[in-house]
Design an enzyme around this catalytic site. Sequence first.
Site, PDB file in Angstrom:
ATOM      1  N   THR A 153       2.570  -0.452  12.159  1.00  0.00           N
ATOM      2  CA  THR A 153       3.486  -1.737  11.736  1.00  0.00           C
ATOM      3  C   THR A 153       4.813  -1.338  12.572  1.00  0.00           C
ATOM      4  O   THR A 153       5.280  -0.424  12.711  1.00  0.00           O
ATOM      5  CB  THR A 153       3.632  -1.553  10.205  1.00  0.00           C
ATOM      6  OG1 THR A 153       2.294  -1.465   9.345  1.00  0.00           O
ATOM      7  CG2 THR A 153       4.391  -2.891   9.786  1.00  0.00           C
ATOM      8  N   GLY A 189      -1.409 -15.549   6.822  1.00  0.00           N
ATOM      9  CA  GLY A 189      -1.392 -14.296   7.623  1.00  0.00           C
ATOM     10  C   GLY A 189      -2.685 -13.628   7.784  1.00  0.00           C
ATOM     11  O   GLY A 189      -3.277 -13.240   6.505  1.00  0.00           O
ATOM     12  N   THR A 247      -1.744  -3.996  11.833  1.00  0.00           N
ATOM     13  CA  THR A 247      -0.885  -5.112  11.500  1.00  0.00           C
ATOM     14  C   THR A 247      -0.488  -4.851   9.746  1.00  0.00           C
ATOM     15  O   THR A 247      -1.137  -4.286   9.287  1.00  0.00           O
ATOM     16  CB  THR A 247      -1.176  -6.584  11.659  1.00  0.00           C
ATOM     17  OG1 THR A 247      -0.120  -7.632  11.670  1.00  0.00           O
ATOM     18  CG2 THR A 247      -2.326  -6.972  10.486  1.00  0.00           C
ATOM     19  N   SER A 258       7.351  -0.661   8.038  1.00  0.00           N
ATOM     20  CA  SER A 258       7.791  -0.292   9.500  1.00  0.00           C
ATOM     21  C   SER A 258       8.162   0.937   9.900  1.00  0.00           C
ATOM     22  O   SER A 258       7.946   1.673  10.864  1.00  0.00           O
ATOM     23  CB  SER A 258       8.175  -1.527  10.475  1.00  0.00           C
ATOM     24  OG  SER A 258       9.754  -1.405  10.050  1.00  0.00           O
ATOM     25  N   CYS A 318       4.798   3.306   8.482  1.00  0.00           N
ATOM     26  CA  CYS A 318       3.266   3.263   9.066  1.00  0.00           C
ATOM     27  C   CYS A 318       3.368   3.073  10.529  1.00  0.00           C
ATOM     28  O   CYS A 318       3.987   2.072  10.801  1.00  0.00           O
ATOM     29  CB  CYS A 318       2.650   1.932   8.517  1.00  0.00           C
ATOM     30  SG  CYS A 318       1.031   1.490   9.260  1.00  0.00           S
TER      31      CYS A 318
END
Length: 177
Positions: free
Chosen positions: A168, A51, A6, A162, A165
């Site tokens: 992600t 988070g 994440t 995103s 990675c």
Amino acid sequence: MEFRGTTICAVKRDGMTAIAGDGQVTMGDSVIMKGNAVKVKRIYNDKVVVGFAGSVSDAFALSEKFEAMLQKFSGNLMRSAVELAELWRSDKGGRRLEALLIAADKTSLFVISGTGEVIEPENGICAIGSGGNYALAAARALAKNTDMDAKSIARSALEIASEICVFTNDHITVETV
């Protein structure tokens, strides 16, 4: 096999703090198990946003323990974070949690680790997880070079991460306080 993967990014700017997280859950290094997980949530009567990243079960355990501390200390974010850190240092099982948590209320922002560390970012920007360094670099650049608000910076930083990675994705949840 562990479930991981994440990216969480938090930005504090102009009286607002935004925490953004992606939705990917990865098993091992090569299998995406879920793409729409929600790893950013409001707790303590919607006054605190958290988070979490790391091993899924450890992240849930960390989040639950932190929420219990908020209840115990009437929502005092700093006291709850410090007391949680002290709990880890005295609890052999808790010391091994492989997770990180970003927590924010209307005035404070902290990174809390599953090993008992509490860190307040010096510039109001922090990121954790697999793509954390990518998101952190993007958020710092956006904050320095644009007039974007905290929510827009946090979302854009996750979008950038995103694209770089593999752990992600671009299914992004953003909460603000």
